[in-house]
Design an enzyme around this catalytic site. Structure first.
Site, PDB file in Angstrom:
ATOM      1  N   ASP A  34       0.892  -1.340  -0.033  1.00 37.68           N
ATOM      2  CA  ASP A  34      -0.007   0.032  -0.088  1.00 37.68           C
ATOM      3  C   ASP A  34       0.837   1.276  -0.064  1.00 37.68           C
ATOM      4  O   ASP A  34       0.674   2.256  -0.792  1.00 37.68           O
ATOM      5  CB  ASP A  34      -0.727  -0.025   1.287  1.00 37.68           C
ATOM      6  CG  ASP A  34      -2.100  -1.073   1.231  1.00 37.68           C
ATOM      7  OD1 ASP A  34      -2.874  -1.091   2.111  1.00 37.68           O
ATOM      8  OD2 ASP A  34      -1.747  -1.987   0.221  1.00 37.68           O
ATOM      9  N   ALA A  35       2.019   1.390   0.853  1.00 37.81           N
ATOM     10  CA  ALA A  35       2.764   2.403   0.896  1.00 37.81           C
ATOM     11  C   ALA A  35       3.392   2.812  -0.662  1.00 37.81           C
ATOM     12  O   ALA A  35       3.401   4.108  -0.696  1.00 37.81           O
ATOM     13  CB  ALA A  35       3.985   2.341   1.899  1.00 37.81           C
ATOM     14  N   TYR A  37       1.728   2.306  -3.283  1.00 37.11           N
ATOM     15  CA  TYR A  37       0.655   2.613  -4.148  1.00 37.11           C
ATOM     16  C   TYR A  37       0.355   3.931  -3.647  1.00 37.11           C
ATOM     17  O   TYR A  37       0.352   5.010  -4.705  1.00 37.11           O
ATOM     18  CB  TYR A  37      -0.369   2.074  -3.767  1.00 37.11           C
ATOM     19  CG  TYR A  37      -1.764   2.279  -4.696  1.00 37.11           C
ATOM     20  CD1 TYR A  37      -2.645   3.038  -4.120  1.00 37.11           C
ATOM     21  CD2 TYR A  37      -1.905   1.604  -5.885  1.00 37.11           C
ATOM     22  CE1 TYR A  37      -3.622   3.714  -4.967  1.00 37.11           C
ATOM     23  CE2 TYR A  37      -2.996   2.078  -6.740  1.00 37.11           C
ATOM     24  CZ  TYR A  37      -3.912   3.192  -5.988  1.00 37.11           C
ATOM     25  OH  TYR A  37      -5.130   3.607  -6.990  1.00 37.11           O
ATOM     26  N   ASP A  38       0.458   4.150  -2.452  1.00 37.56           N
ATOM     27  CA  ASP A  38       0.186   5.604  -1.951  1.00 37.56           C
ATOM     28  C   ASP A  38       1.608   6.510  -2.579  1.00 37.56           C
ATOM     29  O   ASP A  38       0.898   7.872  -2.940  1.00 37.56           O
ATOM     30  CB  ASP A  38       0.262   5.723  -0.334  1.00 37.56           C
ATOM     31  CG  ASP A  38      -0.928   5.095   0.292  1.00 37.56           C
ATOM     32  OD1 ASP A  38      -1.824   4.696  -0.448  1.00 37.56           O
ATOM     33  OD2 ASP A  38      -0.733   4.902   1.439  1.00 37.56           O
ATOM     34  N   LYS A 122      -7.582   1.809  13.717  1.00 37.84           N
ATOM     35  CA  LYS A 122      -7.930   1.534  12.559  1.00 37.84           C
ATOM     36  C   LYS A 122      -7.589   0.385  12.273  1.00 37.84           C
ATOM     37  O   LYS A 122      -6.402   0.068  11.948  1.00 37.84           O
ATOM     38  CB  LYS A 122      -7.230   2.859  11.636  1.00 37.84           C
ATOM     39  CG  LYS A 122      -7.623   2.711  10.106  1.00 37.84           C
ATOM     40  CD  LYS A 122      -7.069   3.761   9.357  1.00 37.84           C
ATOM     41  CE  LYS A 122      -7.967   3.842   8.231  1.00 37.84           C
ATOM     42  NZ  LYS A 122      -7.446   2.709   7.107  1.00 37.84           N
ATOM     43  N   GLU A 179     -15.159  -3.832  10.469  1.00 39.40           N
ATOM     44  CA  GLU A 179     -14.137  -4.328   9.662  1.00 39.40           C
ATOM     45  C   GLU A 179     -13.876  -5.947   9.863  1.00 39.40           C
ATOM     46  O   GLU A 179     -13.556  -6.279  11.015  1.00 39.40           O
ATOM     47  CB  GLU A 179     -12.493  -3.791  10.092  1.00 39.40           C
ATOM     48  CG  GLU A 179     -11.628  -3.937   9.112  1.00 39.40           C
ATOM     49  CD  GLU A 179     -11.579  -2.386   8.093  1.00 39.40           C
ATOM     50  OE1 GLU A 179     -12.622  -1.790   7.951  1.00 39.40           O
ATOM     51  OE2 GLU A 179     -10.402  -2.484   7.502  1.00 39.40           O
ATOM     52  N   LYS A 296     -12.821  10.573  16.120  1.00 36.62           N
ATOM     53  CA  LYS A 296     -13.948  10.720  15.762  1.00 36.62           C
ATOM     54  C   LYS A 296     -14.636  11.792  16.580  1.00 36.62           C
ATOM     55  O   LYS A 296     -14.333  11.389  17.968  1.00 36.62           O
ATOM     56  CB  LYS A 296     -15.085   9.613  15.491  1.00 36.62           C
ATOM     57  CG  LYS A 296     -14.552   8.603  14.658  1.00 36.62           C
ATOM     58  CD  LYS A 296     -15.452   7.404  14.647  1.00 36.62           C
ATOM     59  CE  LYS A 296     -14.722   6.266  13.438  1.00 36.62           C
ATOM     60  NZ  LYS A 296     -15.272   4.994  13.651  1.00 36.62           N
ATOM     61  N   CYS A 414      27.955 -27.185   4.766  1.00 39.67           N
ATOM     62  CA  CYS A 414      27.553 -26.150   5.428  1.00 39.67           C
ATOM     63  C   CYS A 414      28.303 -25.104   5.565  1.00 39.67           C
ATOM     64  O   CYS A 414      29.608 -25.050   5.506  1.00 39.67           O
ATOM     65  CB  CYS A 414      27.504 -26.829   7.022  1.00 39.67           C
ATOM     66  SG  CYS A 414      27.210 -25.480   8.332  1.00 39.67           S
TER      67      CYS A 414
HETATM   68  S1  IVH Z   1     -15.072   5.046  10.370  1.00 39.49           S
HETATM   69  C1  IVH Z   1     -17.664   7.602   8.005  1.00 39.49           C
HETATM   70  N1  IVH Z   1     -13.595   3.467  11.981  1.00 39.49           N
HETATM   71  O1  IVH Z   1     -10.963   2.615   7.162  1.00 39.49           O
HETATM   72  C2  IVH Z   1     -16.564   6.734   8.659  1.00 39.49           C
HETATM   73  N2  IVH Z   1     -13.341   3.163   9.639  1.00 39.49           N
HETATM   74  O2  IVH Z   1     -11.475   4.971   4.972  1.00 39.49           O
HETATM   75  C3  IVH Z   1     -16.573   5.373   8.174  1.00 39.49           C
HETATM   76  N3  IVH Z   1     -11.472   1.422   9.277  1.00 39.49           N
HETATM   77  O3  IVH Z   1     -13.278   1.447   4.731  1.00 39.49           O
HETATM   78  C4  IVH Z   1     -15.344   4.604   8.479  1.00 39.49           C
HETATM   79  N4  IVH Z   1     -10.975   1.042  11.480  1.00 39.49           N
HETATM   80  O4  IVH Z   1     -13.005   0.052   6.595  1.00 39.49           O
HETATM   81  C5  IVH Z   1     -13.970   3.767  10.546  1.00 39.49           C
HETATM   82  N5  IVH Z   1     -12.317   2.418  13.421  1.00 39.49           N
HETATM   83  C6  IVH Z   1     -12.562   2.644  12.434  1.00 39.49           C
HETATM   84  C7  IVH Z   1     -11.875   1.957  11.284  1.00 39.49           C
HETATM   85  C8  IVH Z   1     -12.322   2.077   9.764  1.00 39.49           C
HETATM   86  C9  IVH Z   1     -10.760   0.579  10.008  1.00 39.49           C
HETATM   87  C10 IVH Z   1     -11.473   1.482   7.430  1.00 39.49           C
HETATM   88  C11 IVH Z   1     -12.765   1.377   6.892  1.00 39.49           C
HETATM   89  C12 IVH Z   1     -12.941   2.201   5.951  1.00 39.49           C
HETATM   90  C13 IVH Z   1     -11.609   2.916   6.032  1.00 39.49           C
HETATM   91  C14 IVH Z   1     -11.832   4.353   6.277  1.00 39.49           C
END
Ligand code: IVH
Length: 679
Positions: A34-35, A37-38, A122, A179, A296, A414
């Site tokens: 991923d890194a 790709y990013d 996450k 997830e 959040k 060896c």
């Molecule tokens: S919230 C509106 N919380 O990360 C917010 N997402 O781009 C919706 N993900 O596809 C997502 N851990 O699958 C949220 N604690 C978490 C998360 C989480 C992983 C993933 C999720 C989403 C992507 C966010």
């Protein structure tokens, strides 16, 4: 860069990104981390920003990628599944920037009190929407492009952690989002099985989980154990939603859907920064991969006021950690010789920062796996380092190779001692036949012998063992106990104090248990548990050394392979000699007449317990030792025969299984009561 060069580079990047996006999203078979790709994505973004004329409508930067596979049924989401903005600045500044942005959007005055945020992990898996009608799971969908996902209900039903019916009084309709992921131990187990079968290993837990869930044939899920954490809601009807996100998560947990316990309501930017740092410190110890944390705004009312920009909420952000996979150059392949003589090909890498440390060596496991992965010296390879698992080369980036690079071959002799290298017929491992003649094996044998779970000799590490063996001071294990201050102080960097420390460590190690001693000997196929079982069964070393194959087979969990290995070990006169010399050096333990003659109260005699999750004060090893000392047995899986399940934080599927089978579940205090004889 000229406009023309920029145009050519942008076109090249777009083609690459399209290719990799398809591999990732549609085929679940990415070729690059991923890194990487990013990095390509960001390069394109920067080019387009600097040369706006280059921007095309079909640029990967202009759309959300994701396609519905032909085989799975498309499902339009009742509410779109959004993504979150990513803060790539991994320093505290990332958290501060988010807090400042939210306060600005809410038009809060400078002196307004700090905002409450819910900080969570996450998870690195695959987003799933679970639709429950009247409490019953009726549909599970992937995120897809956010508007339309795929129906994966059949596969998701096989995830044990996801309740098919919610607990308590469920609303008429509730969609729970979260997830699906694979734990690292489940992933390692799966790959170990693949290796045994000589089959291709999986790259990482995330792709494996995503691949499994999107398989058309649910049988493909059978060997892949997945887990789930909820993090939010989709469509909801007929339910009075709690006014905070943290309250929503509590409610989801009460419905019986797993919610991770590492979440906290924190105040303002300092709270976010502290959370980010606390989680970073324990990231390696988590049983699953995370790629960051998520903040959040806790108040749902404030979330409403903040709303969305394009498809991302203004009230949430993902704050990343350094990637656990990176691309680097494979400079060389070296052979490492282990304790049992096993030859392991080790990748010598161009040093790369991955999973929070700089890695320059990574395992390639064995020559067959190396060939399956097709890596050769000079290749750009993908390195993964997650948790305390040793860094690993998981694959290569397809690309041009120099005209001639030979295929890697195992040496016939060896590289350490020159003895012949053999491979058992049908086996996958090559071994040096030099035994303790081989310095590499001697070193590893010493390190194993001195290890924490074996003789626990404090002060004897890699460097010192190298010096002792290379300097010719030690050829056999017992010689360890003949070291004197004079000999030791002669060694480099071995100041008198550390020499004295080692001697004290050696002295202390002499008081041990038969189980530890047996484990320390490094008999093939005799791990810690088997060593303990043998010690318990025979009660004395002499009885064990005299045991016949049949008698060995009577031991708990000892099969023909282990029995034969133990017998073969003690049939070698030089092994018996080593054992005698160690005993003569003063190593001692309490002997008894076998299990039946154990003394002391045994409140857990005949009881089988299963440990799951993290207990507040006892480590797993300690809990196990206490249970065994009380006469109980610790098993790895829950069945009808289990007497108790002891569950701590983040207890997983074993807890579900216990509930399903009606096995009593206790916490640490409950365990302590049992140990005190309250059962
Ligand atoms: S919230 C509106 N919380 O990360 C917010 N997402 O781009 C919706 N993900 O596809 C997502 N851990 O699958 C949220 N604690 C978490 C998360 C989480 C992983 C993933 C999720 C989403 C992507 C966010």
């Amino acid at each position: 860069m000229s406009e023309k060069d920029a145009g050519a580079r942008a076109a090249e990047l777009r083609a690459q990104l399209q290719h990799h996006a398809h591999r990732y999203y549609v085929l679940d078979a990415p070729e690059i981390p991923d890194a990487e790709y990013d990095r390509l994505f960001q390069e394109l973004q920067a080019l387009e920003a600097a040369h706006p004329a280059l921007l095309t409508a079909d640029s990967p930067t202009q759309r959300v990628i994701g396609q519905v596979l032909d085989g799975l049924q498309p499902v339009r989401h009742a509410r779109p599944m959004l993504s979150i903005r990513t803060e790539t600045d991994t320093t505290p500044a990332g958290a501060e920037a988010f807090d400042a942005r939210v306060r600005r959007e809410l038009e809060l005055p400078e002196d307004a009190p700090p905002l409450a945020y819910n900080a969570e992990l996450k998870f690195d898996g695959l987003a799933i929407n679970l639709r429950y009608e009247e409490g019953v799971l009726v549909q599970a969908t992937t995120r897809g492009d956010g508007e339309t996902g795929e129906d994966v209900t059949q596969n998701v039903r096989t995830i044990g952690q996801i309740p098919l019916r919610l607990f308590g009084t469920a609303p008429p309709l509730i969609e729970i989002r979260g997830e699906a992921y694979m734990r690292r131990d489940d992933f390692e187990r799966l790959n170990a099985l693949q290796r045994e079968k000589g089959a291709k290993t999986y790259i990482n837990p995330r792709n494996t989980a995503a691949g499994a869930i999107r398989q058309l044939d649910p049988k493909a899920m059978a060997d892949k154990k997945l887990s789930f954490f909820a993090y939010g809601l989709g469509d909801v009807q007929g339910w009075d939603q709690p006014p905070t996100h943290s309250g929503v998560l509590d409610a989801i947990a009460a419905f019986g859907v797993p919610v991770n316990a590492d979440r906290r309501v924190v105040q303002g930017a300092p709270g976010l920064v502290a959370f980010h740092q606390a989680v970073a410190a324990k990231r390696d110890a988590l049983p699953f991969d995370i790629d960051g944390v998520v903040y959040k705004v806790d108040s749902i009312e404030l979330q409403r006021r903040l709303g969305f920009v394009s498809r991302e909420p203004r009230w949430a952000v993902a704050h990343k950690y350094p990637a656990q996979e990176q691309v680097t150059r494979l400079n060389d392949i070296e052979i490492q010789v282990g304790r049992t003589g096993k030859l392991t090909p080790v990748a010598k890498l161009e040093p790369v920062f991955v999973g929070g440390t700089t890695v320059s060596n990574a395992t390639l496991h064995n020559v067959f796996e190396l060939r399956r992965k097709g890596v050769r010296v000079g290749d750009q390879v993908i390195v993964r380092r997650a948790g305390d698992v040793i860094p690993e080369v998981v694959g290569r980036i397809p690309g041009v190779r120099p005209a001639y690079v030979p295929n890697f071959r195992m040496p016939r002799a060896c590289p350490v001692c020159g003895s012949r290298v053999l491979r058992e017929k049908g086996g996958i491992d090559h071994r040096c036949t030099g035994g303790l003649f081989c310095a590499a094996q001697r070193k590893q044998a010493l390190l194993h012998f001195a290890g924490r779970r074996a003789m626990d000799v404090e002060g004897l590490g890699d460097k010192l063992v190298d010096q002792l063996v290379d300097g010719g001071l030690i050829r056999t294990l017992p010689e360890l106990y003949t070291l004197g201050l004079a000999k030791l102080s002669a060694l480099d960097r071995m100041a008198e104090k550390s020499a004295a420390n080692l001697l004290a460590g050696l002295e202390k190690s002499k008081d041990t248990t038969l189980g530890r001693f047996l484990y320390a000997l490094g008999i093939r196929h005799v791990g810690e548990t088997t060593a303990k079982d043998l010690a318990k069964h025979f009660g004395s070393l002499d009885r064990l050394m005299a045991a016949t194959l049949e008698q060995l087979l009577e031991v708990n969990d000892v099969g023909p392979v282990v029995a034969a290995s133990v017998r073969a070990f003690f049939d070698q006169p030089h092994n018996v000699e080593v054992v005698e010399q160690l005993r003569a050096a003063g190593i001692r333990w309490a002997e008894h007449e076998g299990a039946a003659a154990d003394e002391g109260p045994k409140p857990l005699a005949g009881k089988t317990l299963v440990l799951t999750g993290t207990l507040p004060t006892l480590s797993r090893d300690d809990a196990k030792a206490l249970i065994e000392a009380a006469g109980g047995k610790v098993s790895g899986s829950v069945s009808k025969k289990t007497h108790y399940v002891i569950a701590g934080e983040e207890a997983g599927s074993k807890l579900d299984k216990a509930r399903e089978l009606g096995v009593p579940v206790l916490d640490e205090n409950g365990l302590k009561e049992l140990l005190n004889g309250a059962a």
